[in-house]
Design an enzyme around this catalytic site. Structure first.
Site, mmCIF file in Angstrom:
data_model
loop_
_atom_site.group_PDB
_atom_site.id
_atom_site.type_symbol
_atom_site.label_atom_id
_atom_site.label_comp_id
_atom_site.label_asym_id
_atom_site.label_seq_id
_atom_site.Cartn_x
_atom_site.Cartn_y
_atom_site.Cartn_z
ATOM 1 C CG HIS A 19 -1.839 1.182 1.282
ATOM 2 N ND1 HIS A 19 -1.920 1.945 2.423
ATOM 3 C CD2 HIS A 19 -2.647 1.768 0.386
ATOM 4 C CE1 HIS A 19 -2.765 2.946 2.211
ATOM 5 N NE2 HIS A 19 -3.215 2.858 0.984
ATOM 6 C CG LEU A 20 0.506 4.379 1.518
ATOM 7 C CD1 LEU A 20 -0.114 5.322 2.541
ATOM 8 C CD2 LEU A 20 0.785 5.131 0.226
ATOM 9 C CB CYS B 188 0.625 2.136 8.042
ATOM 10 S SG CYS B 188 2.336 1.972 8.569
ATOM 11 C CG HIS B 189 -2.760 3.203 5.726
ATOM 12 N ND1 HIS B 189 -1.418 3.277 5.433
ATOM 13 C CD2 HIS B 189 -3.160 4.468 5.961
ATOM 14 C CE1 HIS B 189 -1.036 4.540 5.467
ATOM 15 N NE2 HIS B 189 -2.067 5.282 5.786
ATOM 16 N N GLY B 190 -4.060 -0.863 8.021
ATOM 17 C CA GLY B 190 -4.917 -2.011 8.298
ATOM 18 C C GLY B 190 -4.953 -3.106 7.257
#
Length: 184
Positions: free
Chosen positions: A124-125, A148-150
């Site tokens: 993702h990132l 960070c974002h699950g």
């Protein structure tokens, strides 16, 4: 008449001398330009320390079943897991059509079922997912969890839920023997 022949011979000789000087000047200028550009072109080659990290060999013999290790390859963490029979069965039982995001069979991600080798970076990132160490959350699919974002990854490193657009990457690697791999 003799004067005309001498003038023509002299003009031809002068022309051939000019042609030679033009070619010699062009050749010297071209070689000089290439020599001046060489340091710039050479600077585009990878540094020696980068080339040294382009491949690494990892001894798998000390890794117990159910244990993870992390090695660094090209500045990235690479997760290596010695999977148990139950984990292999769990990974192989998931059918690609059941996965919504990046369907991929476990057999396409491993060379030997007991060894999972993947780049440990969330797609993702670029965060590093949790689940490598004892006691860290492994997510809903007993693999890895990116806080960070699950994003939730399964025991094969496949994205099962979250914003990550694809599975964790599998680096190019080869088994040199039963207990040693070369990554890169």
């Amino acid at each position: 008449m003799a004067e005309t022949t001498t003038t023509v011979d002299s003009a031809e000789e002068e022309g051939s001398r000019r042609d030679f000087l033009l070619l010699a000047t062009t050749a010297v200028g071209g070689v000089g330009t290439l020599l001046a550009m060489w340091p710039f072109i050479h600077s585009m080659n990878p540094a020696a320390d980068t080339l040294a990290l382009s491949t690494i060999e990892v001894d798998l013999s000390p890794i117990e079943k159910g244990q993870n290790i992390t090695v660094v390859w090209r500045g990235k963490p690479v997760f290596i897991r010695h999977r148990t029979a139950a984990e292999i069965q769990q990974a192989q039982s998931v059918k690609p059509e059941e996965m919504k995001i990046d369907p991929q069979a476990d057999s396409k991600r491993v060379q030997k079922p007991q060894w999972l080798v993947m780049v440990g970076i969330c797609t993702h990132l670029g965060c590093i997912p949790l689940g490598q160490k004892q006691g860290e959350p492994k997510g809903d699919f007993d693999g890895w969890f990116c806080p960070c974002h699950g994003s939730h990854y399964d025991i094969s490193g496949r994205i099962r839920r979250g914003p990550a657009p694809e599975n964790m990457q599998i680096p190019k690697y080869t088994f040199l023997n039963d207990t040693t791999i070369r990554i890169g």
